[in-house]
Scaffold this active site. Structure first.
Site, PDB file in Angstrom:
ATOM      1  N   THR A 166      59.010  28.047  19.782  1.00 28.53           N
ATOM      2  CA  THR A 166      58.200  26.622  20.368  1.00 28.53           C
ATOM      3  C   THR A 166      57.635  25.895  19.429  1.00 28.53           C
ATOM      4  O   THR A 166      57.656  24.768  19.335  1.00 28.53           O
ATOM      5  CB  THR A 166      57.519  27.070  21.857  1.00 28.53           C
ATOM      6  OG1 THR A 166      58.301  27.852  22.520  1.00 28.53           O
ATOM      7  CG2 THR A 166      56.837  25.865  22.315  1.00 28.53           C
ATOM      8  N   GLU A 172      58.900  19.769  14.847  1.00 29.51           N
ATOM      9  CA  GLU A 172      59.695  18.681  14.765  1.00 29.51           C
ATOM     10  C   GLU A 172      59.634  17.586  15.566  1.00 29.51           C
ATOM     11  O   GLU A 172      59.822  16.235  15.082  1.00 29.51           O
ATOM     12  CB  GLU A 172      61.396  19.411  14.902  1.00 29.51           C
ATOM     13  CG  GLU A 172      61.617  20.279  14.091  1.00 29.51           C
ATOM     14  CD  GLU A 172      61.589  20.012  12.469  1.00 29.51           C
ATOM     15  OE1 GLU A 172      61.417  19.015  12.266  1.00 29.51           O
ATOM     16  OE2 GLU A 172      61.468  20.932  11.817  1.00 29.51           O
ATOM     17  N   HIS A 175      57.176  14.930  14.067  1.00 32.69           N
ATOM     18  CA  HIS A 175      57.768  14.112  13.290  1.00 32.69           C
ATOM     19  C   HIS A 175      58.180  12.577  14.069  1.00 32.69           C
ATOM     20  O   HIS A 175      57.930  11.608  13.488  1.00 32.69           O
ATOM     21  CB  HIS A 175      58.802  14.367  12.382  1.00 32.69           C
ATOM     22  CG  HIS A 175      58.328  15.734  11.490  1.00 32.69           C
ATOM     23  ND1 HIS A 175      57.679  15.519  10.514  1.00 32.69           N
ATOM     24  CD2 HIS A 175      59.150  16.917  11.273  1.00 32.69           C
ATOM     25  CE1 HIS A 175      57.370  16.573   9.878  1.00 32.69           C
ATOM     26  NE2 HIS A 175      58.458  17.466  10.205  1.00 32.69           N
ATOM     27  N   ASP A 181      54.695  16.265   7.225  1.00 27.55           N
ATOM     28  CA  ASP A 181      54.486  17.770   6.994  1.00 27.55           C
ATOM     29  C   ASP A 181      53.082  17.949   6.000  1.00 27.55           C
ATOM     30  O   ASP A 181      52.785  17.333   5.535  1.00 27.55           O
ATOM     31  CB  ASP A 181      55.866  18.283   6.210  1.00 27.55           C
ATOM     32  CG  ASP A 181      56.792  18.536   6.985  1.00 27.55           C
ATOM     33  OD1 ASP A 181      56.924  19.172   8.102  1.00 27.55           O
ATOM     34  OD2 ASP A 181      57.991  18.117   6.553  1.00 27.55           O
TER      35      ASP A 181
HETATM   36 ZN    ZN Z   1      58.442  19.260   9.420  1.00 27.03          ZN
END
Ligand code: ZN
Length: 234
Positions: A166, A172, A175, A181
């Site tokens: 999860t 992701e 993003h 990141d």
């Molecule tokens: Zn990432």
């Protein structure tokens, strides 16, 4: 089954199938394509500091490109219907990641209860602004775009067993919503990804990450709407 899903990932990378033959995407050089991964590229293979740095900057370029593609996709739909007053909705297609349907649903629930200026919503492939895919890739999970508005999140089987699935999915998805990141961050940060190690199971963005997404969708969408309206007026 896995093989055909891997082939889709190859298509998404903008590589032509001709010339690749039967090679899986794992055969491609890990640093060849920018990816917004769950773990830093440098921790996946031995690299010089310089190439690790360039991999990181390629990753952040990929993050921005993906976010721009999603913004444009959402803005173009809204431009077709300028009187829409509903909350900004980003539609995703999860049909090609059936193994992770529970994690995707949970990630959607987490993001929709964390931010107010954008909503995630499951929909058909034809209505989707981005999609989820699954398979095996030596690079692990990542967010990627072909640069033409078709972004996707790739969920890697092995990495999702090693790390909290999860957390990987929600990271992701972060993003897609515009977050970069930050591998050196603590476990309480969603975008630290695999940085704090596999024992970190936090799948919830912290207050800073929430307000950053809210700001991005106010400012970013306004700019993307201007562009989309210009385009539709031509
Ligand atoms: Zn990432």
């Amino acid at each position: 089954m896995r093989k055909s899903l891997s082939s889709l990932a190859v298509l998404g990378l903008g590589l032509t199938m001709a010339g690749l033959g039967t090679a899986a995407p794992a055969a491609a050089s890990p640093a060849a394509e920018p990816h917004a991964g769950f773990v830093a590229e440098s921790s996946q293979s031995a690299q010089s500091a310089q190439s690790a740095q360039s991999a990181r900057s390629a990753e952040s370029d990929a993050n921005r490109a993906f976010f721009q593609a999603v913004l444009e996709s959402v803005a173009e739909k809204r431009a077709e219907n300028p009187s829409a007053t509903a909350a900004v909705t980003v539609v995703y297609d999860a049909s090609r990641a059936p193994t992770f349907s529970a994690q995707i649903a949970r990630s959607t629930q987490i993001w929709n209860s964390s931010v107010s200026n954008v909503r995630l919503q499951s929909g058909s492939a034809s209505a989707a602004d981005f999609s989820y895919r699954e398979g095996n890739d030596s690079r692990g999970s990542y967010a990627s775009t072909d640069g033409h508005g078709s972004g996707y999140i790739f969920l890697d089987y092995r990495q999702n067993q090693q790390y909290d699935s999860t957390r990987v999915t929600a990271h992701e998805t972060g993003h897609v919503l515009g977050l970069p990141d930050h591998y050196s961050g603590p476990c309480s940060e969603l975008m630290s990804g695999g940085g704090p190690g596999p024992s970190c199971t936090n799948a919830i963005p912290n207050a800073t990450e929430r307000s950053r997404v809210n700001r991005l969708w106010v400012n970013g969408l306004a700019a993307a709407m201007d562009k989309a309206l210009e385009k539709s007026a031509r």
